[in-house]
Design an enzyme around this catalytic site. Structure first.
Site, PDB file in Angstrom:
ATOM      1  N   TYR A 144     -36.337  39.079 -27.706  1.00  0.00           N
ATOM      2  CA  TYR A 144     -35.262  38.143 -27.377  1.00  0.00           C
ATOM      3  C   TYR A 144     -35.616  37.398 -26.108  1.00  0.00           C
ATOM      4  O   TYR A 144     -36.012  38.011 -25.112  1.00  0.00           O
ATOM      5  CB  TYR A 144     -33.955  38.922 -27.175  1.00  0.00           C
ATOM      6  CG  TYR A 144     -32.759  38.063 -26.828  1.00  0.00           C
ATOM      7  CD1 TYR A 144     -32.236  37.154 -27.753  1.00  0.00           C
ATOM      8  CD2 TYR A 144     -32.136  38.161 -25.582  1.00  0.00           C
ATOM      9  CE1 TYR A 144     -31.126  36.380 -27.437  1.00  0.00           C
ATOM     10  CE2 TYR A 144     -31.028  37.391 -25.267  1.00  0.00           C
ATOM     11  CZ  TYR A 144     -30.525  36.500 -26.196  1.00  0.00           C
ATOM     12  OH  TYR A 144     -29.427  35.736 -25.884  1.00  0.00           O
ATOM     13  N   ASP A 239     -41.989  37.321 -20.532  1.00  0.00           N
ATOM     14  CA  ASP A 239     -40.554  37.274 -20.283  1.00  0.00           C
ATOM     15  C   ASP A 239     -40.184  38.586 -19.603  1.00  0.00           C
ATOM     16  O   ASP A 239     -40.041  39.622 -20.250  1.00  0.00           O
ATOM     17  CB  ASP A 239     -39.809  37.098 -21.612  1.00  0.00           C
ATOM     18  CG  ASP A 239     -38.298  37.128 -21.415  1.00  0.00           C
ATOM     19  OD1 ASP A 239     -37.846  37.428 -20.291  1.00  0.00           O
ATOM     20  OD2 ASP A 239     -37.576  36.870 -22.393  1.00  0.00           O
ATOM     21  N   LYS A 267     -31.515  38.902 -14.717  1.00  0.00           N
ATOM     22  CA  LYS A 267     -30.952  40.249 -14.564  1.00  0.00           C
ATOM     23  C   LYS A 267     -31.082  40.800 -13.134  1.00  0.00           C
ATOM     24  O   LYS A 267     -30.356  40.339 -12.255  1.00  0.00           O
ATOM     25  CB  LYS A 267     -31.526  41.163 -15.640  1.00  0.00           C
ATOM     26  CG  LYS A 267     -31.118  40.622 -17.034  1.00  0.00           C
ATOM     27  CD  LYS A 267     -31.265  41.567 -18.178  1.00  0.00           C
ATOM     28  CE  LYS A 267     -30.563  40.980 -19.397  1.00  0.00           C
ATOM     29  NZ  LYS A 267     -31.420  40.559 -20.478  1.00  0.00           N
TER      30      LYS A 267
HETATM   31  C1  LIG Z   1     -31.318  39.175 -21.239  1.00  0.00           C
HETATM   32  C2  LIG Z   1     -32.597  38.576 -21.622  1.00  0.00           C
HETATM   33  C3  LIG Z   1     -32.769  37.182 -21.693  1.00  0.00           C
HETATM   34  C4  LIG Z   1     -31.635  36.216 -21.553  1.00  0.00           C
HETATM   35  O1  LIG Z   1     -31.049  36.249 -20.297  1.00  0.00           O
HETATM   36  P1  LIG Z   1     -29.550  35.715 -20.111  1.00  0.00           P
HETATM   37  O2  LIG Z   1     -29.324  35.786 -18.650  1.00  0.00           O
HETATM   38  O3  LIG Z   1     -28.683  36.617 -20.930  1.00  0.00           O
HETATM   39  O4  LIG Z   1     -29.523  34.313 -20.623  1.00  0.00           O
HETATM   40  C5  LIG Z   1     -34.034  36.693 -21.943  1.00  0.00           C
HETATM   41  N1  LIG Z   1     -35.069  37.526 -22.128  1.00  0.00           N
HETATM   42  C6  LIG Z   1     -34.941  38.858 -22.079  1.00  0.00           C
HETATM   43  C7  LIG Z   1     -36.140  39.727 -22.255  1.00  0.00           C
HETATM   44  C8  LIG Z   1     -33.698  39.431 -21.851  1.00  0.00           C
HETATM   45  O5  LIG Z   1     -33.571  40.757 -21.856  1.00  0.00           O
END
Ligand SMILES: *Cc1c(COP(=O)(O)O)cnc(C)c1O
Length: 428
Positions: A144, A239, A267
């Site tokens: 994701y 990511d 995060k």
């Molecule tokens: C949470 C997450 C996102 C998206 O971040 P948001 O602040 O919710 O838009 C993207 N990549 C990874 C790996 C994530 O865990």
């Protein structure tokens, strides 16, 4: 435990908010029942609207690595708020946090702040495309990278929970530039490079996957991706929205010993306020506006309250690097304890953990990619989630989400969680 007030609040919410929540996985759709409404949180505990105290294993989906309402972060935010909450003009604080990020993270010279992980990943791909002059990206099934169109192709997490891997509203035109590969499978990546020579701008990956449960990379997998990118002049995007400042100060780049070209963050970086960021070496970052031609902007980007929270968070992590080792030990204690109970009970399970991330799948086969993650027994997972909630433990309400341990969890909290787990297993 009682949930009357939470249920009533959820009823009201559904009338004015789609599905009653502002982010889908909160709605308990995959586990059933009514979501728990939070009144407040402190340290390792959530206090809900019905007066229940819960041990928290989601830590706001990662950010609260130091526990909830951590004093130095609260103080930084309060102090900053007295000076106004947004100016749309530069502040010294933005340079200070950027300097700290550049110091803590390997292989970057410059960082651009945004407001979410979604924005960070979306912008990182635009940057990779603009820099390489190529259009296609490779992503992995079950990874994701936020909810922007290019990524909503077998996106794990919320999208998987709802069985809508390809969201309506994402056009074919967009989807055709996203090439799908399998996590932990280099051959699936090699084929794309073979079929689309000089067309692939970047590979984007969660270096330790956390959105199909926790799935660590096999030995050699991430190294193999690095090699493909070098051979084909494509960029490797890590990511690290989940893993950044959670696995180590240098994130997965540090723990895996592999360097990517562009990193995305979110995060933990925001200390509980809405922050994302992307970062790279100077030659890449200089392509961004206003220095370069690739446009990217944000009215509230670098917001002073968010930067104050993030700066307090990173300062603490930078000064207390032992936190990561401590979290790893706690996570291992939890994992070992759960495994011992599961073995006694003799039900099929797979327990993956890496650093302070962990997940439990009720299935026989090792969970190494999306295909194996979806084999889990969801009825058993529902029972498990509610069984633990009834015993005062708040777990992610989906088998496709990772647990995020925080530094406020004590040995006693881990021990009570294991007792609750044992008790739940007995009830089966
Ligand atoms: C949470 C997450 C996102 C998206 O971040 P948001 O602040 O919710 O838009 C993207 N990549 C990874 C790996 C994530 O865990």
């Amino acid at each position: 435990m009682r949930y009357q007030r939470s249920s009533a609040l959820f009823q009201s919410a559904q009338k004015v908010i789609p599905g009653g929540v502002n982010s889908p996985v909160r709605a308990f759709k995959s586990v059933g029942g009514s979501p728990v409404f939070v009144q407040k949180a402190k340290g390792a505990y959530l206090y809900d609207e019905d007066g229940n105290q819960l041990i928290d294993f989601i830590s706001s989906w990662g950010p609260m690595i130091l526990g909830h309402a951590f004093e130095p972060i609260l103080e930084a935010v309060k102090d900053r708020a007295d000076r106004g909450t947004s100016y749309g003009m530069p502040t010294e604080l933005e340079t200070q946090i950027a300097e700290l990020v550049v110091k803590m993270v390997p292989n970057i010279d410059k960082v651009r702040m945004v407001n979410s992980g979604t924005e960070a990943c979306m912008s990182s791909v635009r940057l990779a495309r603009g820099y390489t002059g190529r259009e296609k990206i490779i992503k992995f099934a079950g990874c994701y990278h936020g909810h922007s169109d290019a990524f909503l192709i077998q996106a794990g997490s919320g999208a998987t929970t709802f069985g809508a891997p390809n969201s309506p509203g994402v056009t074919q035109g967009t989807a055709k530039d996203t090439l799908l590969a399998q996590f932990n499978d280099l051959e699936s990546v090699r084929l794309h490079f073979e079929q689309h020579p000089e067309k692939i701008a970047a590979i984007i990956i969660e270096p330790v996957a956390g959105n199909m449960g926790c799935i660590p990379p096999r030995a050699g997998f991430v190294e193999g991706l690095r090699k493909f990118c070098d051979e084909h002049q494509s960029l490797l995007i890590f990511d690290e929205v989940m893993t950044g400042f959670r696995l180590a100060n240098g994130g997965a780049q540090e723990t895996l010993g592999v360097k990517a070209d562009i990193m995305t963050y979110g995060k933990v970086l925001g200390g509980g306020l809405p922050v994302g960021a992307f970062a790279a070496r100077e030659e890449i970052m200089n392509y961004l506006a206003p220095e370069g031609p690739i446009y990217q902007a944000g009215t509230l980007s670098g917001n002073p309250l968010a930067m104050a929270a993030g700066f307090a968070m990173l300062t603490h992590l930078n000064d207390h690097e032992d936190i990561f080792e401590r979290l790893k030990i706690k996570t291992k204690a939890l994992a070992d304890g759960m495994i011992a109970e599961l073995e006694k009970k003799g039900i099929p399970y797979q327990l993956n953990h890496y650093g302070s991330m962990l997940s439990l799948h009720f299935t026989e086969k090792p969970v190494v990619n999306f295909e194996t993650a979806v084999l889990g027994n969801n009825d058993r997972f529902k029972q498990y989630f509610h069984g633990m909630l009834d015993r005062g433990v708040y777990l992610p309400p989906s088998a496709f989400e990772s647990y995020f341990l925080n530094d406020a969890l004590s040995e006693e909290d881990i021990a009570s969680t294991l007792l609750a787990f044992e008790d739940w297993l007995k009830s089966l």
